[in-house]
Every structure is written in structure tokens, then in C-alpha cells.
Design a protein around this motif. Structure first.
Motif, mmCIF file in Angstrom:
data_model
loop_
_atom_site.group_PDB
_atom_site.id
_atom_site.type_symbol
_atom_site.label_atom_id
_atom_site.label_comp_id
_atom_site.label_asym_id
_atom_site.label_seq_id
_atom_site.Cartn_x
_atom_site.Cartn_y
_atom_site.Cartn_z
ATOM 1 N N HIS A 19 45.430 43.066 31.807
ATOM 2 C CA HIS A 19 44.459 43.679 32.709
ATOM 3 C C HIS A 19 45.192 44.512 33.755
ATOM 4 O O HIS A 19 46.270 44.119 34.220
ATOM 5 C CB HIS A 19 43.635 42.612 33.439
ATOM 6 N N GLY A 22 42.353 44.175 37.338
ATOM 7 C CA GLY A 22 41.249 43.339 36.893
ATOM 8 C C GLY A 22 40.469 43.876 35.723
ATOM 9 O O GLY A 22 39.530 43.221 35.247
ATOM 10 N N GLU A 193 39.543 39.216 35.949
ATOM 11 C CA GLU A 193 38.902 39.342 37.259
ATOM 12 C C GLU A 193 39.301 38.198 38.183
ATOM 13 O O GLU A 193 39.569 38.402 39.378
ATOM 14 C CB GLU A 193 37.382 39.376 37.095
ATOM 15 N N TRP A 196 42.997 38.639 39.128
ATOM 16 C CA TRP A 196 43.136 39.760 40.068
ATOM 17 C C TRP A 196 42.766 39.322 41.480
ATOM 18 O O TRP A 196 43.445 39.670 42.458
ATOM 19 C CB TRP A 196 42.274 40.915 39.597
#
Length: 229
Positions: A19, A22, A193, A196
Motif C-alpha cells: 500500500h 494507505g 488503511e 497507514w
């Protein structure tokens, strides 16, 4: 730009994702029993090449830290710690059940409770219970499921998912307020996500001392032996 490598080896599914800020840019998964130690290094290298990301470009490595399979968690932890140490990047640990919630929550309306479950053998599961915002009602815990497990939530609509939810469906398959989502398993693709957010707050682990969250003491079964007299 942050580039985070995520690893999930908490179940029989071995998955890896990358990623950036995110946002998922690449993901690979293998649904094979006992494949983690053999496949994981090659999957990481192949995914990085496919995404045109050098391992030296990584800014952190995130792992699904449990609960889950003892062996799988140990393999993932050893790999993540080794990469974090070698590349001098932070180690981020994520609750496996939180990553499952991140996978399912966007599918629902927002008024339900969510209960991810991982099989822990017999009638036991690893689970947690959260509302749609992710606020904990039950923290991550082992639970022996029976017909009274959710008596405190008589008026609530609850969505159960993960391979442990099959046990509950046997007990509550006909209850209107209980819903079961099939084919949900921990996946590195849904770790970005959450990882992050932790990266932005520098919520990192001590590489030397970090251990996965087994929830229960690891036990090995000693085979019985027959002795001749």
C-alpha cells in the motif's frame, strides 16, 4: 510517500500486499495449507517486482499479529521482524480481527454490530465485537460458543464472519437478527488503511521483543506410546 508491505499468515491463507499512503497497489494470496514458510519470501519478492517497488523503498512492514494459527503467526512474525531489522524500517502490528472488520464494514449500512471470528478448534473461536465505527464492545478474546453467548444483545442486529462463524451458524442459523457473511478471511489487502493510520501516529513495535498475540498458551500434543512389558 509511505510504502508499506503487509503480511498476513494468521490462517491457511498466505497473503501479501503493498500500500502507498494507505491505498492498495498490489496483492497476492495463496489458499494452500502449510505453504507459508515455502511461499512467503518468493511472494514478497514477486509482488515487489510486479509493483515496481524496491524493497529498499519500503517505509514500514505491517503484519497480522494475531489471533490465529500458532505456526502461521510465528512464520509471519519472523519474516516481518527480519525485514524490518535488515531494512531499518518500523514494524507495525495489527489485530487480525481488526483487519477483518476493515474488510466487511464498507459492505454494511452502519447500524449493525460486527463480530469477526477465527476458528480455535472444537467449539471455541477467537472473536471481538464492535459497532460500525469500530468502537469495541468486546475486546479480542477466546470464546467457547453456545446458545447463550450473545444473550446480552437481544435487540441488536449482528453480522458474523470468518471461518469461526460456521460454528455459531449451526446454533443460530434461524435467528432473524443474526446474519452470516461467508468467505471472509484475514487478508493483507485490507491491512493498508489500518497500517497507514498507525504509521502516521508512529505506533511501532520493538523489533527485538515483539511477539504475536496467541491469546492462548501454545500447547503441543505428545503422542501416546505403547510400551512392552
Amino acid at each position: 510517500m509511505s510504502t508499506i508491505l503487509s503480511l498476513d499468515t494468521s490462517t491457511k491463507v498466505c497473503s501479501v500486499a503493498i500500500h502507498q499512503e494507505g491505498v492498495l497497489i498490489g496483492h497476492q494470496a495463496y489458499h494452500l495449507q502449510k505453504s507459508h514458510s515455502n511461499l512467503l519470501p518468493g511472494i514478497i519478492q514477486q509482488l515487489a517486482e510486479n509493483c515496481e517497488v524496491s524493497l529498499s523503498d519500503l517505509t514500514a512492514v505491517a503484519l497480522s499479529a494475531g489471533p490465529g494459527s500458532y505456526t502461521g503467526l510465528r512464520i509471519g512474525t519472523a519474516t516481518a521482524k527480519g525485514m524490518a531489522y535488515t531494512l531499518s524500517i518500523p514494524l507495525i502490528a495489527l489485530d487480525t480481527l481488526d483487519t477483518m472488520v476493515a474488510q466487511v464494514a464498507p459492505m454494511l449500512k452502519g447500524e449493525e454490530l460486527l463480530c469477526p471470528m477465527i476458528d480455535a478448534r472444537r467449539m471455541e473461536v477467537y472473536c471481538k465485537l464492535v459497532d460500525h465505527s469500530g468502537a469495541e464492545i468486546w475486546e479480542t478474546q477466546p470464546l467457547i460458543v453456545d446458545e447463550h453467548s450473545f444473550d446480552d444483545f437481544q435487540q441488536e442486529s449482528i453480522y458474523f464472519f470468518g471461518n469461526g462463524s460456521d460454528k455459531l451458524e449451526q446454533l443460530f442459523g434461524g435467528v432473524d437478527r443474526y446474519h452470516f457473511i461467508r468467505d471472509i478471511h484475514p487478508s493483507a489487502a485490507h491491512m493498508g488503511e489500518v497500517a497507514w493510520a498507525k504509521f502516521q501516529h508512529s505506533a511501532f513495535e520493538d523489533i527485538a521483543y515483539f511477539e504475536p498475540e496467541y491469546l492462548k498458551e501454545y500447547r503441543t500434543n505428545v503422542p501416546s506410546q505403547k510400551f512392552k512389558v
